[in-house]
Design a protein around this motif. Structure first.
Motif, PDB file in Angstrom:
ATOM      1  N   ALA A  52       0.844  -1.192   0.000  1.00 24.63           N
ATOM      2  CA  ALA A  52       0.000   0.000   0.000  1.00 24.63           C
ATOM      3  C   ALA A  52       0.881   1.245   0.000  1.00 24.63           C
ATOM      4  CB  ALA A  52      -0.915   0.012   1.223  1.00 24.63           C
ATOM      5  N   ALA A  53       0.430   2.289  -0.685  1.00 29.81           N
ATOM      6  CA  ALA A  53       1.141   3.566  -0.707  1.00 29.81           C
ATOM      7  C   ALA A  53       0.339   4.586   0.097  1.00 29.81           C
ATOM      8  CB  ALA A  53       1.321   4.053  -2.142  1.00 29.81           C
ATOM      9  N   VAL A  54       0.979   5.172   1.107  1.00 31.49           N
ATOM     10  CA  VAL A  54       0.326   6.174   1.960  1.00 31.49           C
ATOM     11  C   VAL A  54       1.309   7.300   2.231  1.00 31.49           C
ATOM     12  CG1 VAL A  54      -0.970   6.594   4.080  1.00 31.49           C
ATOM     13  CG2 VAL A  54      -0.929   4.298   3.094  1.00 31.49           C
ATOM     14  N   HIS A  55       0.922   8.535   1.872  1.00 34.52           N
ATOM     15  CA  HIS A  55       1.715   9.724   2.172  1.00 34.52           C
ATOM     16  C   HIS A  55       3.182   9.575   1.737  1.00 34.52           C
ATOM     17  CE1 HIS A  55      -1.850  10.968   4.150  1.00 34.52           C
ATOM     18  NE2 HIS A  55      -1.690  10.221   5.221  1.00 34.52           N
ATOM     19  N   GLY A  56       3.378   9.090   0.522  1.00 39.97           N
ATOM     20  CA  GLY A  56       4.714   9.036  -0.041  1.00 39.97           C
ATOM     21  C   GLY A  56       5.577   7.879   0.425  1.00 39.97           C
ATOM     22  N   LYS A  57       4.998   6.935   1.160  1.00 44.66           N
ATOM     23  CA  LYS A  57       5.758   5.772   1.609  1.00 44.66           C
ATOM     24  C   LYS A  57       5.032   4.483   1.224  1.00 44.66           C
ATOM     25  CE  LYS A  57       7.898   8.149   5.533  1.00 44.66           C
ATOM     26  NZ  LYS A  57       8.096   8.159   6.998  1.00 44.66           N
ATOM     27  N   LEU A  58       5.817   3.423   1.004  1.00 42.75           N
ATOM     28  CA  LEU A  58       5.265   2.116   0.691  1.00 42.75           C
ATOM     29  C   LEU A  58       5.253   1.240   1.933  1.00 42.75           C
ATOM     30  CD1 LEU A  58       7.017   1.254  -2.700  1.00 42.75           C
ATOM     31  CD2 LEU A  58       4.709   2.126  -2.360  1.00 42.75           C
ATOM     32  N   HIS A  59       4.107   0.605   2.191  1.00 44.84           N
ATOM     33  CA  HIS A  59       3.972  -0.326   3.302  1.00 44.84           C
ATOM     34  C   HIS A  59       3.825  -1.731   2.726  1.00 44.84           C
ATOM     35  CE1 HIS A  59       3.162   2.623   6.646  1.00 44.84           C
ATOM     36  NE2 HIS A  59       3.019   3.393   5.582  1.00 44.84           N
ATOM     37  N   LEU A  60       4.732  -2.636   3.090  1.00 49.63           N
ATOM     38  CA  LEU A  60       4.686  -4.026   2.675  1.00 49.63           C
ATOM     39  C   LEU A  60       4.273  -4.854   3.890  1.00 49.63           C
ATOM     40  CD1 LEU A  60       6.584  -2.584   0.596  1.00 49.63           C
ATOM     41  CD2 LEU A  60       7.662  -4.808   0.268  1.00 49.63           C
ATOM     42  N   ILE A  61       3.122  -5.529   3.781  1.00 55.22           N
ATOM     43  CA  ILE A  61       2.509  -6.149   4.950  1.00 55.22           C
ATOM     44  C   ILE A  61       2.260  -7.633   4.692  1.00 55.22           C
ATOM     45  CG2 ILE A  61       0.524  -6.107   6.491  1.00 55.22           C
ATOM     46  CD1 ILE A  61       0.254  -3.108   5.871  1.00 55.22           C
ATOM     47  N   GLY A  62       2.705  -8.471   5.654  1.00 54.87           N
ATOM     48  CA  GLY A  62       2.489  -9.912   5.558  1.00 54.87           C
ATOM     49  C   GLY A  62       3.313 -10.543   4.454  1.00 54.87           C
ATOM     50  N   TRP A 100      14.656   1.608   4.264  1.00 51.82           N
ATOM     51  CA  TRP A 100      13.654   0.698   4.798  1.00 51.82           C
ATOM     52  C   TRP A 100      13.614   0.813   6.314  1.00 51.82           C
ATOM     53  CZ3 TRP A 100      10.347  -2.151   1.905  1.00 51.82           C
ATOM     54  CH2 TRP A 100      10.657  -2.345   0.557  1.00 51.82           C
ATOM     55  N   SER A 101      12.419   0.635   6.871  1.00 50.63           N
ATOM     56  CA  SER A 101      12.270   0.568   8.321  1.00 50.63           C
ATOM     57  C   SER A 101      11.189  -0.460   8.643  1.00 50.63           C
ATOM     58  CB  SER A 101      11.900   1.939   8.898  1.00 50.63           C
ATOM     59  OG  SER A 101      10.675   2.402   8.346  1.00 50.63           O
ATOM     60  N   GLU A 102      11.036  -0.765   9.918  1.00 50.96           N
ATOM     61  CA  GLU A 102      10.003  -1.703  10.351  1.00 50.96           C
ATOM     62  C   GLU A 102       8.924  -0.950  11.118  1.00 50.96           C
ATOM     63  OE1 GLU A 102      11.263  -5.207  12.339  1.00 50.96           O
ATOM     64  OE2 GLU A 102      12.930  -5.583  10.975  1.00 50.96           O
ATOM     65  N   ARG A 141       4.189 -12.021   9.739  1.00 44.14           N
ATOM     66  CA  ARG A 141       3.431 -10.847  10.197  1.00 44.14           C
ATOM     67  C   ARG A 141       4.180  -9.561   9.884  1.00 44.14           C
ATOM     68  NH1 ARG A 141       3.453 -11.137  15.963  1.00 44.14           N
ATOM     69  NH2 ARG A 141       1.925  -9.437  15.927  1.00 44.14           N
ATOM     70  N   THR A 142       5.237  -9.660   9.107  1.00 44.13           N
ATOM     71  CA  THR A 142       6.155  -8.549   8.862  1.00 44.13           C
ATOM     72  C   THR A 142       5.454  -7.312   8.291  1.00 44.13           C
ATOM     73  OG1 THR A 142       7.884 -10.159   8.416  1.00 44.13           O
ATOM     74  CG2 THR A 142       8.281  -7.921   7.670  1.00 44.13           C
ATOM     75  N   HIS A 143       5.896  -6.136   8.725  1.00 40.01           N
ATOM     76  CA  HIS A 143       5.399  -4.861   8.205  1.00 40.01           C
ATOM     77  C   HIS A 143       6.615  -3.969   7.947  1.00 40.01           C
ATOM     78  CE1 HIS A 143       2.609  -1.109   8.973  1.00 40.01           C
ATOM     79  NE2 HIS A 143       3.233  -1.059   7.810  1.00 40.01           N
ATOM     80  N   LEU A 144       6.981  -3.870   6.673  1.00 40.01           N
ATOM     81  CA  LEU A 144       8.120  -3.065   6.269  1.00 40.01           C
ATOM     82  C   LEU A 144       7.647  -1.767   5.623  1.00 40.01           C
ATOM     83  CD1 LEU A 144      10.266  -5.862   4.583  1.00 40.01           C
ATOM     84  CD2 LEU A 144      10.549  -4.938   6.896  1.00 40.01           C
ATOM     85  N   VAL A 145       8.396  -0.696   5.813  1.00 40.85           N
ATOM     86  CA  VAL A 145       8.055   0.603   5.236  1.00 40.85           C
ATOM     87  C   VAL A 145       9.243   1.119   4.438  1.00 40.85           C
ATOM     88  CG1 VAL A 145       7.279   2.953   5.689  1.00 40.85           C
ATOM     89  CG2 VAL A 145       6.526   1.084   7.182  1.00 40.85           C
ATOM     90  N   TYR A 146       8.976   1.505   3.186  1.00 46.20           N
ATOM     91  CA  TYR A 146      10.035   2.053   2.342  1.00 46.20           C
ATOM     92  C   TYR A 146       9.792   3.535   2.083  1.00 46.20           C
ATOM     93  CZ  TYR A 146      13.163   2.847  -1.602  1.00 46.20           C
ATOM     94  OH  TYR A 146      14.151   3.343  -2.422  1.00 46.20           O
ATOM     95  N   ASP A 147      10.814   4.338   2.356  1.00 43.66           N
ATOM     96  CA  ASP A 147      10.764   5.773   2.106  1.00 43.66           C
ATOM     97  C   ASP A 147      11.590   6.056   0.852  1.00 43.66           C
ATOM     98  OD1 ASP A 147      11.025   8.517   2.013  1.00 43.66           O
ATOM     99  OD2 ASP A 147      11.402   8.748   4.154  1.00 43.66           O
ATOM    100  N   PRO A 148      10.955   6.263  -0.318  1.00 45.92           N
ATOM    101  CA  PRO A 148      11.723   6.464  -1.555  1.00 45.92           C
ATOM    102  C   PRO A 148      12.515   7.761  -1.564  1.00 45.92           C
ATOM    103  CG  PRO A 148       9.385   6.796  -1.953  1.00 45.92           C
ATOM    104  CD  PRO A 148       9.508   6.260  -0.558  1.00 45.92           C
ATOM    105  N   ALA A 149      12.087   8.756  -0.786  1.00 39.15           N
ATOM    106  CA  ALA A 149      12.821  10.021  -0.756  1.00 39.15           C
ATOM    107  C   ALA A 149      14.195   9.839  -0.108  1.00 39.15           C
ATOM    108  CB  ALA A 149      12.021  11.072  -0.007  1.00 39.15           C
ATOM    109  N   ARG A 150      14.272   8.927   0.857  1.00 41.23           N
ATOM    110  CA  ARG A 150      15.532   8.692   1.570  1.00 41.23           C
ATOM    111  C   ARG A 150      16.182   7.359   1.183  1.00 41.23           C
ATOM    112  NH1 ARG A 150      14.117  10.660   7.773  1.00 41.23           N
ATOM    113  NH2 ARG A 150      13.485  12.788   7.231  1.00 41.23           N
ATOM    114  N   HIS A 151      15.493   6.583   0.343  1.00 41.85           N
ATOM    115  CA  HIS A 151      15.999   5.260  -0.054  1.00 41.85           C
ATOM    116  C   HIS A 151      16.278   4.400   1.175  1.00 41.85           C
ATOM    117  CE1 HIS A 151      16.330   6.773  -4.125  1.00 41.85           C
ATOM    118  NE2 HIS A 151      17.051   7.784  -3.685  1.00 41.85           N
TER     119      HIS A 151
END
Length: 205
Positions: free
Chosen positions: A11-21, A56-58, A44-54
């Protein structure tokens, strides 16, 4: 990505990608009588990618069951994760979990009317539309096919409503909105696999 995943929700929300499950396939087993192997290890993993900063976070992982092949949709600040499976289509879920990107917390909402996985979710006219999926019947012993059901979720009422069914059931297909219509494209017409060239359009008015 920090780890290898398949069958993940994005899912894409406010400029970030959320990868879930999804599944990490830490165990791979051959399917008897076929040249195919199947990977197991739903997460159950939930990863978040910030393309502006390249970077990943959890973020907070999925509550309760791990799952893959789940539907995913965004309403406002919230990510809705719908159904999915804990291991295979014999362990389908009806869960409806909601992640608030402002607070970083999960909550639950009205579950899908029927447990299923590999359906398609899309937002149309402010509602989440979830269509199709597998497998009908008792999937553990006598799977009978795929769903043609289409249901719409009203977040204000926290309620699902049945809308016009698809002409034929399907699973593993794509969904997207253009204007005031949702389009359901391709998909398998049987439980487990297959394909089609169908392109279906849905209007809620």
């Amino acid at each position: 990505m920090p780890l290898k995943l398949g069958s993940v929700g994005v899912a894409a929300v406010h400029g970030k990608l959320h990868l879930i499950g999804g599944r990490d396939s830490h165990t791979v087993e051959p399917i008897p009588g076929t040249p195919i192997s199947q990977g197991f290890g739903t997460v159950r993993t939930h990863l978040v990618y910030d393309p502006a900063r390249h970077r990943w976070s959890e973020a907070a992982p999925l509550p309760a069951d791990p799952r893959d092949h789940a539907g995913i949709a965004v309403l406002g600040h919230s990510i809705h994760v719908l159904g999915g499976r804990a291991t295979t289509e014999t362990t389908n879920l009806a869960r409806h979990d909601v992640y608030d990107t402002r607070t970083g917390r999960w909550s639950t909402a009205a579950p899908l009317p029927t447990p299923r996985s590999a359906g398609a979710a899309v937002v149309l006219d402010g509602r989440i539309v979830y269509a199709g999926g597998e497998c009908k019947g008792d999937a553990a012993t006598t799977p009978t096919g795929v769903y043609d059901d289409v249901t719409a979720y009203d977040s204000a009422a926290d309620r699902w409503e049945t809308v016009t069914s698809m002409p034929q059931g399907r699973q593993a297909f794509g969904a997207a909105r253009v204007g005031n219509r949702a389009y359901f494209t391709a998909g398998a017409l049987t439980c487990g696999g297959g394909g089609s060239a169908d392109n279906l359009a849905l209007s809620l008015h």
